[in-house]
Write an enzyme that holds these catalytic residues in place. Structure first.
Site: not given
Ligand code: GLY
Length: 586
Positions: A396, A438, A467, A488-489
């Site tokens: 991201t 996700d 998200s 960073g997920g």
């Molecule tokens: N794709 C990472 C997030 O949206 O949390």
């Protein structure tokens, strides 16, 4: 931690300086600047060229929104691992009092005289043909590769619709904002060492998952200083310049997406594309001590997770514990554990699922949750469940912009994994996301970030996947003090949390808050992840308390702009040392 600005000069491959839209941005010779102090405006993003493009727009009289749009579009070209037009994201902005500073003359929208906070949701959606069990085999076993790689992993892209939602608050002609991105794609730019490394590590995936080999595939290994030219992407950007959002969601670009879907057995249809809309939502706003935190609402988990964590530590004398002391890390880890347990159980797209936000963030609920934190020893995730409510209910990228009028924009945008699902839409030159991962593909089955989910985040056609992206602005007496965010997920929300308390509680400057080692706990797995450089003594003491501590690679790439005290506008802007991130301004 003061460190000198890292400056990497790339060797110019072309003898003449190439000028982008009359702005001095040289795509063949540029440097990475980690820190700057500015008096007019600043842009921090994951790539030096994108930051420079943003500043060039400020210099031409654009406001922070203009600069954010131009930066976002430039990132889609120069940072293909995460910058995108085939993904989605969130934008949080503070528009300062002066309407003249924020709006084009003659447009219907006017800023409130008291200033305005906005939140724009351009998260991808599940295609209409998506089904709850689409990533399970006939025996009900998960096939996680399908939600991560290839055409079926892509959600309906939201970024272009998001950019046009943001544009309502811009001032300059759109053509001016998109032209630098078109030029970078058409004429190319030299890549950094990090980009060469990332492109090389994905060569196998690009070959496997594309029906037509994209420009990212190269015979010999990519190396720093190579020029990346993206003619198809330039043509797509020109269609967006000339036709607006229809240049992406309809016409030739849509046709190219549909042909790509057909070749790769994807499920995105013409109606999915035509029907996609970005949503302007009420931002999440809550007090923290003397400050006001403005952040993204659901489907960002930040609405609940960041708020829960901040409100739980607010009740404790955190600053007196000391930065990364055992006591501080224990408290912060335990609130992270509790918040992420609730995330897994309760959070999803509220347009489709009733999320009990008021209860989850109420003072009484959080006080009860705090009682679950054991004194002087590690909690255990297997014993921690989401809180009981009364019935009812990594790759991201982030950019920050500020201008001297007091407007600020915080945008986190994503393809999800690096280079998304690895599929480049042939003829259109852009990568598609793998955001479907996700969603919770099955209760109890972790996604690529190890996050669990339940019914709240199950796949439903048209639903947005939960998200972690948490673009955030902190106001001090109604004026912008901080602009913060990171990729960073699942580590996004904990990194934003730590950056905020580092500045607001531990009184750190932006440089230290960005660059000091971070840590992360997300309930499951029951591990405190720490970055290299995390204090060894704290780590050893945490182990004695019963924590399972593991070192991992870097956590996030946090960008921060902090407004400095004084009667004249002045701000420090810091790009994370963990990547090519660059702070520019003047
Ligand atoms: N794709 C990472 C997030 O949206 O949390």
């Amino acid at each position: 931690m003061l460190r000198p600005a890292i400056t990497i000069f790339l060797i110019s491959l072309l003898p003449t300086r190439y000028t982008l839209a009359q702005q001095p941005v040289n795509p063949y010779s540029y440097h990475i600047q980690k820190k700057t102090t500015v008096t007019h405006g600043a842009v921090v993003s994951a790539h030096p060229l994108a930051s420079q493009v943003g500043v060039s727009i400020l210099r031409q009289g654009g406001n922070a929104v203009d600069a954010a749009i131009a930066t976002q579009l430039a990132l889609a070209v120069v940072y293909p691992a995460a910058g995108n037009i085939g993904g989605g994201g969130f934008c949080v902005a503070h528009l300062a009092k002066s309407p003249a500073a924020t709006h084009k003359p003659g447009t219907a929208k006017t800023a409130s005289p008291a200033g305005k906070d906005i939140a724009i949701d351009f998260r991808e959606k599940a295609p209409a043909a998506a089904t709850r069990d689409m990533y399970l085999d006939a025996n009900g076993n998960p096939q996680p590769n399908l939600s991560v790689n290839g055409h079926l992993a892509a959600g309906v892209p939201g970024t272009v619709a998001g950019i046009f939602s943001e544009y309502k608050y811009a001032r300059l002609p759109f053509a001016k904002l998109i032209q630098p991105a078109i030029d970078l794609a058409e004429n190319g730019f030299v890549i950094t060492a990090a980009e060469a490394r990332d492109l090389n590590s994905s060569q196998g995936a690009f070959k496997n998952y594309n029906t037509v080999q994209p420009v990212f595939v190269k015979g010999a290994a990519w190396k720093a200083g190579d020029t990346l030219i993206q003619k198809d992407l330039a043509a797509t950007l020109r269609r967006i310049r000339d036709q607006g959002a229809k240049g992406f969601y309809e016409g030739q670009t849509a046709q190219l997406i549909l042909q790509e879907m057909k070749r790769g057995k994807g499920i995105i249809t013409a109606a999915d594309l035509k029907d996609y809309t970005a949503k302007e939502r009420q931002p999440t706003i809550f007090p923290y001590k003397d400050y006001t935190i403005v952040t993204m609402p659901l489907p960002s988990s930040g609405e609940v997770v960041l708020r829960q964590m901040m409100k739980m530590v607010e009740t404790q004398p955190l600053a007196s514990y000391g930065f990364e002391s055992v006591k501080a890390v224990h408290l912060m880890t335990e609130v992270e554990r509790l918040a992420y347990a609730d995330r897994a159980q309760y959070l999803g797209d509220r347009d489709f699922y009733s999320v009990p936000v008021d209860q989850l963030t109420s003072r009484a609920y959080l006080q009860t949750r705090m009682k679950e934190i054991p004194a002087d020893k590690a909690g255990a995730s297997k014993d921690v469940r989401a809180g009981v409510l009364s019935p009812k209910s990594e790759e991201t990228t982030h950019l920050d912009v500020i201008d001297a009028a007091g407007n600020a924009v915080s945008i986190t945008t994503t393809l999800n994994g690096g280079y998304g699902c690895k599929v480049v839409v042939a003829g259109a030159g852009f990568l598609l996301n793998n955001e479907m991962d996700d969603f919770s593909i099955k209760p109890g089955v972790p996604n690529m970030y190890g996050a669990l989910g339940t019914e709240a985040n199950a796949i439903v056609p048209g639903k947005r996947m939960l998200s972690s992206m948490t673009p955030t602005i902190v106001l001090d007496k109604g004026k912008v003090y901080l602009v913060v965010g990171t990729p960073g997920g699942t580590t996004i929300t904990t990194s934003v949390f730590q950056t905020l308390v580092d500045i607001l509680d531990f009184q750190m400057d932006a440089d230290n808050a960005v660059n000091q080692p971070k840590f992360h706990h997300q309930w499951m797995p029951d591990v405190v992840y720490v970055e290299p450089g995390f204090p060894a003594a704290t780590r050893d003491s945490l182990k004695v308390m019963g924590y399972n501590v593991a070192q991992r690679g870097s956590i996030g790439r946090t960008e921060v702009i902090r407004v400095l005290p004084g009667s004249q506008f002045q701000a420090e802007a810091v790009g994370d040392s963990r990547g090519d991130d660059t702070a520019e301004g003047y």
